[in-house]
Design a protein around this motif. Structure first.
Motif, PDB file in Angstrom:
ATOM      1  N   ASN A  21      -1.601  -5.391  -4.698  1.00 48.85           N
ATOM      2  CA  ASN A  21      -1.397  -3.947  -4.635  1.00 48.85           C
ATOM      3  C   ASN A  21      -2.713  -3.256  -4.281  1.00 48.85           C
ATOM      4  O   ASN A  21      -3.756  -3.549  -4.892  1.00 48.85           O
ATOM      5  CB  ASN A  21      -0.930  -3.409  -5.996  1.00 48.85           C
ATOM      6  N   CYS A  22      -2.682  -2.335  -3.341  1.00 49.90           N
ATOM      7  CA  CYS A  22      -3.860  -1.532  -3.008  1.00 49.90           C
ATOM      8  C   CYS A  22      -4.282  -0.731  -4.253  1.00 49.90           C
ATOM      9  O   CYS A  22      -3.502   0.069  -4.779  1.00 49.90           O
ATOM     10  CB  CYS A  22      -3.522  -0.592  -1.857  1.00 49.90           C
ATOM     11  N   GLY A  23      -5.501  -0.964  -4.711  1.00 50.92           N
ATOM     12  CA  GLY A  23      -5.954  -0.357  -5.958  1.00 50.92           C
ATOM     13  C   GLY A  23      -6.004   1.166  -5.929  1.00 50.92           C
ATOM     14  O   GLY A  23      -5.596   1.827  -6.888  1.00 50.92           O
ATOM     15  N   LEU A  24      -6.484   1.728  -4.833  1.00 56.18           N
ATOM     16  CA  LEU A  24      -6.555   3.188  -4.736  1.00 56.18           C
ATOM     17  C   LEU A  24      -5.152   3.799  -4.775  1.00 56.18           C
ATOM     18  O   LEU A  24      -4.920   4.828  -5.419  1.00 56.18           O
ATOM     19  CB  LEU A  24      -7.268   3.601  -3.447  1.00 56.18           C
ATOM     20  N   CYS A  25      -4.219   3.139  -4.083  1.00 59.64           N
ATOM     21  CA  CYS A  25      -2.840   3.637  -4.046  1.00 59.64           C
ATOM     22  C   CYS A  25      -2.219   3.572  -5.440  1.00 59.64           C
ATOM     23  O   CYS A  25      -1.439   4.452  -5.833  1.00 59.64           O
ATOM     24  CB  CYS A  25      -2.010   2.803  -3.067  1.00 59.64           C
ATOM     25  N   VAL A  26      -2.572   2.523  -6.195  1.00 57.17           N
ATOM     26  CA  VAL A  26      -2.084   2.369  -7.568  1.00 57.17           C
ATOM     27  C   VAL A  26      -2.598   3.505  -8.446  1.00 57.17           C
ATOM     28  O   VAL A  26      -1.842   4.135  -9.194  1.00 57.17           O
ATOM     29  CB  VAL A  26      -2.525   1.004  -8.138  1.00 57.17           C
ATOM     30  N   PHE A  46       6.147  -2.333 -10.311  1.00 57.21           N
ATOM     31  CA  PHE A  46       5.761  -1.550 -11.493  1.00 57.21           C
ATOM     32  C   PHE A  46       6.564  -2.024 -12.705  1.00 57.21           C
ATOM     33  O   PHE A  46       7.808  -2.036 -12.683  1.00 57.21           O
ATOM     34  CB  PHE A  46       6.014  -0.069 -11.213  1.00 57.21           C
ATOM     35  N   ALA A  47       5.856  -2.383 -13.766  1.00 53.73           N
ATOM     36  CA  ALA A  47       6.505  -3.025 -14.915  1.00 53.73           C
ATOM     37  C   ALA A  47       7.392  -2.085 -15.721  1.00 53.73           C
ATOM     38  O   ALA A  47       8.273  -2.543 -16.458  1.00 53.73           O
ATOM     39  CB  ALA A  47       5.440  -3.642 -15.822  1.00 53.73           C
ATOM     40  N   ARG A  67      -1.035   6.880  -8.023  1.00 55.51           N
ATOM     41  CA  ARG A  67       0.352   6.999  -8.494  1.00 55.51           C
ATOM     42  C   ARG A  67       0.535   6.639  -9.958  1.00 55.51           C
ATOM     43  O   ARG A  67       1.642   6.759 -10.483  1.00 55.51           O
ATOM     44  CB  ARG A  67       1.250   6.107  -7.612  1.00 55.51           C
ATOM     45  N   GLY A  68      -0.531   6.146 -10.596  1.00 52.79           N
ATOM     46  CA  GLY A  68      -0.431   5.806 -12.015  1.00 52.79           C
ATOM     47  C   GLY A  68       0.490   4.644 -12.302  1.00 52.79           C
ATOM     48  O   GLY A  68       1.198   4.636 -13.306  1.00 52.79           O
ATOM     49  N   VAL A  69       0.511   3.659 -11.397  1.00 55.88           N
ATOM     50  CA  VAL A  69       1.435   2.531 -11.572  1.00 55.88           C
ATOM     51  C   VAL A  69       0.657   1.221 -11.740  1.00 55.88           C
ATOM     52  O   VAL A  69       1.002   0.195 -11.154  1.00 55.88           O
ATOM     53  CB  VAL A  69       2.440   2.434 -10.399  1.00 55.88           C
ATOM     54  N   TYR A  75       0.843  -1.188   0.000  1.00 57.51           N
ATOM     55  CA  TYR A  75       0.000   0.000   0.000  1.00 57.51           C
ATOM     56  C   TYR A  75       0.882   1.242   0.000  1.00 57.51           C
ATOM     57  O   TYR A  75       2.090   1.168   0.168  1.00 57.51           O
ATOM     58  CB  TYR A  75      -0.992  -0.017   1.171  1.00 57.51           C
ATOM     59  N   GLU A  76       0.238   2.391  -0.237  1.00 58.71           N
ATOM     60  CA  GLU A  76       0.972   3.654  -0.390  1.00 58.71           C
ATOM     61  C   GLU A  76       2.103   3.458  -1.422  1.00 58.71           C
ATOM     62  O   GLU A  76       1.898   2.825  -2.436  1.00 58.71           O
ATOM     63  CB  GLU A  76       1.492   4.159   0.964  1.00 58.71           C
ATOM     64  N   GLY A  77       3.280   3.967  -1.165  1.00 60.94           N
ATOM     65  CA  GLY A  77       4.349   3.939  -2.155  1.00 60.94           C
ATOM     66  C   GLY A  77       4.815   2.548  -2.548  1.00 60.94           C
ATOM     67  O   GLY A  77       5.401   2.366  -3.624  1.00 60.94           O
ATOM     68  N   ALA A  78       4.559   1.555  -1.718  1.00 63.00           N
ATOM     69  CA  ALA A  78       5.045   0.199  -2.011  1.00 63.00           C
ATOM     70  C   ALA A  78       4.394  -0.402  -3.247  1.00 63.00           C
ATOM     71  O   ALA A  78       4.906  -1.386  -3.798  1.00 63.00           O
ATOM     72  CB  ALA A  78       4.810  -0.709  -0.809  1.00 63.00           C
TER      73      ALA A  78
END
Lengths: 135, 110
Positions: free
Chosen positions: A94-99, A49-50, A102-104, A41-44
């Motif tokens: 991956n936390c969807g909202l966090c993704v 990220f591909a 950040r556009g990742v 979550y958050e930055g993690a």
């Protein structure tokens, strides 16, 4: 019953020794054949990220191959492979909202999108859970 | 009542973070309540394990019945040899955290 442990990770890649320690812990569990859950979550969420790319180092006159820059997405893939080779599984959510923030969204194969509810489910189904938060 | 088994993972440098003392107090308090506690030092959390100005807290923790372990890798990274450790601190592989989680123990990261 298979042993399952869960980690929640918060730090973005390349920022903190906490990420290194988390990778070490996951590696130990994966090599034991445990099922390992990771809720990022958050930055993690940028860890798998591909679009991470190795780069040259102009200061030292090395090209990208010579620089051999480590990419966290490759470490995640290697951990998934290590778990599978030893009879376990690494389930990375991956936390969807966090993704979205950040556009990742473009991640390596095997990583899926989820919600904090996944962390609750993972913890409920695990022998132990460790939350590694950013200070 | 069953004895609880807790692991408190200390990753912060007490020279930088004042709340490390509070973490040590928490560990001592959990032991005082009749539980088993291991404080596992990792990353810059191993710095007070070297005899020096801030090492007294770990010696006191050990004397109060808290098991204090220090990550061997983190010690090597910081060139802290086994002969430099204060009394009560034992070098340990990171595996003990995974052992603890797999056995159903509770763990707190700080």
């Amino acid at each position: 019953m298979a042993t399952t442990i869960t980690f929640a990770l918060m730090d973005p890649p390349y920022e903190s020794a906490r990420s290194t320690t988390a990778f070490r812990l996951i590696d130990i569990a994966a090599r034991r054949g445990y099922n390992v859950n990771v809720f990022a979550y958050e930055g993690a969420v940028a860890t798998p990220f591909a679009q991470q790319k190795a780069h040259p180092n102009a200061v030292h006159g090395r090209d990208a191959a010579q620089e051999n820059h480590p990419l966290p997405k490759d470490w995640v893939a290697a951990l998934m492979q290590a778990a599978a080779q030893n009879g376990g599984k690494l389930d990375w959510v991956n936390c969807g909202l966090c993704v979205d923030e950040r556009g990742v969204a473009e991640v390596i194969e095997g990583v899926r999108r989820g919600t904090p509810g996944d962390l609750w489910r993972m913890a409920s189904e695990s022998q132990g859970t460790l939350i590694i938060g950013t200070r | 009542m069953a004895i609880g088994k807790y692991m408190v993972i200390a990753s912060r440098d007490p020279f930088e973070s004042r709340d490390v003392d509070q973490l040590y107090d928490l560990a001592a308090g959990i032991v005082r309540e009749g539980n088993e506690v291991t404080v596992f030092l990792v990353q810059n959390g191993v710095l007070p394990a070297r005899f020096g100005a801030r090492s007294e807290g770990l010696t006191k923790l050990s004397a109060r019945g808290v098991k204090v372990l220090a990550d061997e890798f983190s010690l090597r990274e910081r060139a802290i040899g086994g002969d430099q450790l204060v009394s009560g601190v034992t070098p340990s592989p990171l595996d003990v955290i995974v052992d603890h989680l797999a056995a159903g123990g509770k763990a707190l990261w700080h």
